[in-house]
Design an enzyme around this catalytic site. Structure first.
Site, PDB file in Angstrom:
ATOM      1  N   HIS A 125     -22.775  48.400 -31.755  1.00 56.90           N
ATOM      2  CA  HIS A 125     -21.896  47.239 -31.624  1.00 56.90           C
ATOM      3  C   HIS A 125     -22.730  45.973 -31.713  1.00 56.90           C
ATOM      4  CE1 HIS A 125     -18.952  44.425 -29.860  1.00 56.90           C
ATOM      5  NE2 HIS A 125     -18.049  45.307 -30.185  1.00 56.90           N
ATOM      6  N   ASP A 160     -14.270  51.774 -31.274  1.00 59.89           N
ATOM      7  CA  ASP A 160     -13.552  51.923 -32.537  1.00 59.89           C
ATOM      8  C   ASP A 160     -13.578  53.369 -33.012  1.00 59.89           C
ATOM      9  OD1 ASP A 160     -12.953  49.118 -32.890  1.00 59.89           O
ATOM     10  OD2 ASP A 160     -15.076  48.830 -33.308  1.00 59.89           O
TER      11      ASP A 160
END
Length: 431
Positions: A308, A366
């Site tokens: 991330h 995600d």
């Protein structure tokens, strides 16, 4: 926020200037450069504003190095485990967890505002049958200002409150109807006897032909997806909402701007990109080939759903989302879904492979949310609308905070001009 007794000294052209250092409750201190142009005749240069604080905020805090996400000071894992989405909405909007009476009142107000103005049905029918659901959501949210004139005055606190409830209540209906329209099925109206997440799933998957009962495991997983995506500090779409709001645009226009920004594949489309990657891999036996490609610096292929930009450690949302993914896959199975088979094997390898561990490329939120939504039966085109639904409360909380902040002004970033210097116009015959 308090002003520190310390200052940062900046020397420009032989002159020194003391710039105040501002201190928040947690996180890095900030150098106040608001008077920089007045003092020096110069601006700062910060592409993407990644080193610039554009506002004060007491809503959400992220510590990327520690892997920490707080909503109003509460750790995200505690809220996802012990709370539910509408309670988290109340927390984000009003700053404190509600009492039982406050929560009951808030849930009642949201539940009874889930229906859309009936004329909006005709608005949906104006879109092509193959329109992307995100295009429909963006258009319908923006059009709300044409249907709800009594909640567009941003200077009226009560109208801001009404707009807040309407947006949170109606986004599930707007998104579910966008999905139904995309697959040619009749709209399913909201039901006041269902909770927020269950109502959304019912509007998506029920038909008038037969009774549809939402499994509690799926409802809980959807509620967690909403909670984990509710806010994420000053990201691109949130900053877009604040920038639009700084012009005093109505709340529906501001949220529509946030939806439009979220649609970008670099922002809200990450879980869709992850599913598309899993389908590209195809079968578990091809995973080593793609991992080798990911490790090859000369290969442009990237493993989506790992690591991330903000979190330099484990994404705190991913741990909770993994639990839900395990529950959902346990309920629905993965035998007939090659992408989910690849996901389970890829997750196992990534958590054990030294390359991934050393680079802290852990599965992120995600990765797991995409797996869950795919298992539930949502097409990838619906992933970003669901993200927008969840993030709406964060956008509204940030918008309200900006509106009520006396030091905020219309957004006006500066530039470093690199174009032509002044020159005179030449008549066309002489060119």
């Amino acid at each position: 926020m308090t002003k520190s007794e310390r200052f940062a000294t900046l020397t420009v052209d032989g002159k020194s200037h003391d710039l105040p250092i501002l201190t928040g409750t947690v996180g890095p201190e900030v150098i106040d450069v608001g008077a920089l142009y007045k003092l020096t005749g110069k601006f700062t240069y910060d592409p993407g504003f990644t080193s610039t604080a554009a506002c004060f905020s007491d809503i959400t805090f992220i510590d990327g190095d520690k892997g920490e996400l707080l909503y109003r000071g509460y750790p995200i894992d505690q809220l996802a485990e012990k709370s539910h989405y509408l309670e988290v909405c109340y927390l984000l909007l009003y700053g404190e967890l509600p009492t039982a009476a406050q929560l009951e009142d808030f849930e009642m107000r949201v539940t009874r505002h889930t229906m859309l103005h009936e004329q909006m049905v005709n608005f949906y029918r104006g879109f092509r049958r193959d329109a992307h659901p995100m295009a429909v959501v963006c258009g319908v949210v923006g059009a709300m200002s044409a249907f709800y004139h009594d909640s567009t005055d941003i200077n009226d606190a009560w109208q801001r409150e009404v707009a807040t409830v309407r947006l949170i209540a109606k986004l599930p209906t707007i998104c579910a109807w966008a999905y139904k329209y995309s697959i040619g099925q009749p709209f399913i109206y909201p039901r006041n006897d269902l909770d927020y997440a269950t109502n959304f799933l019912h509007m998506c998957f029920a038909t008038p032909c037969e009774t549809y009962v939402v499994d509690p495991i799926l409802s809980r997983a959807m509620d967690r997806i909403f909670t984990l995506h509710a806010d994420h500090e000053q990201n691109a779409s949130t900053s877009t909402v604040r920038l639009a709001g700084s012009s005093q645009a109505n709340p529906f226009a501001c949220i529509a701007a946030g939806v439009a920004c979220l649609w970008g594949p670099a922002h809200g489309g990450a879980n869709q990109a992850c599913l598309e990657m899993l389908r590209e891999i195809g079968t578990p036996d091809r995973i080593p080939e793609y991992i080798a490609r990911a490790k090859d610096k000369n290969d442009p292929f990237r493993l989506m759903g790992f690591g991330h930009r903000v979190y330099k450690n484990f994404d705190p949302r991913a741990k909770v989302m993994k639990e839900s993914a395990d529950e959902v896959l346990g309920l629905l199975g993965v035998k007939d879904n090659p992408a989910l088979q690849v996901a389970k094997e890829l997750e196992k390898i990534a958590l054990e492979d030294e390359y991934f561990i050393s680079k802290k490329l852990y599965p992120n939120v995600d990765f797991y949310s995409g797996v869950i939504l795919d298992a539930m039966g949502f097409p990838t085109a619906m992933f970003t609308p669901i993200f927008a639904l969840a993030r709406t409360v964060g956008w509204i909380a940030q918008w309200k905070e900006m509106i009520e902040d006396p030091v905020q002004k219309i957004g006006r970033p500066r530039q470093l001009y690199t174009g032509a210097t002044p020159r005179n116009y030449t008549e066309v015959e002489a060119r």
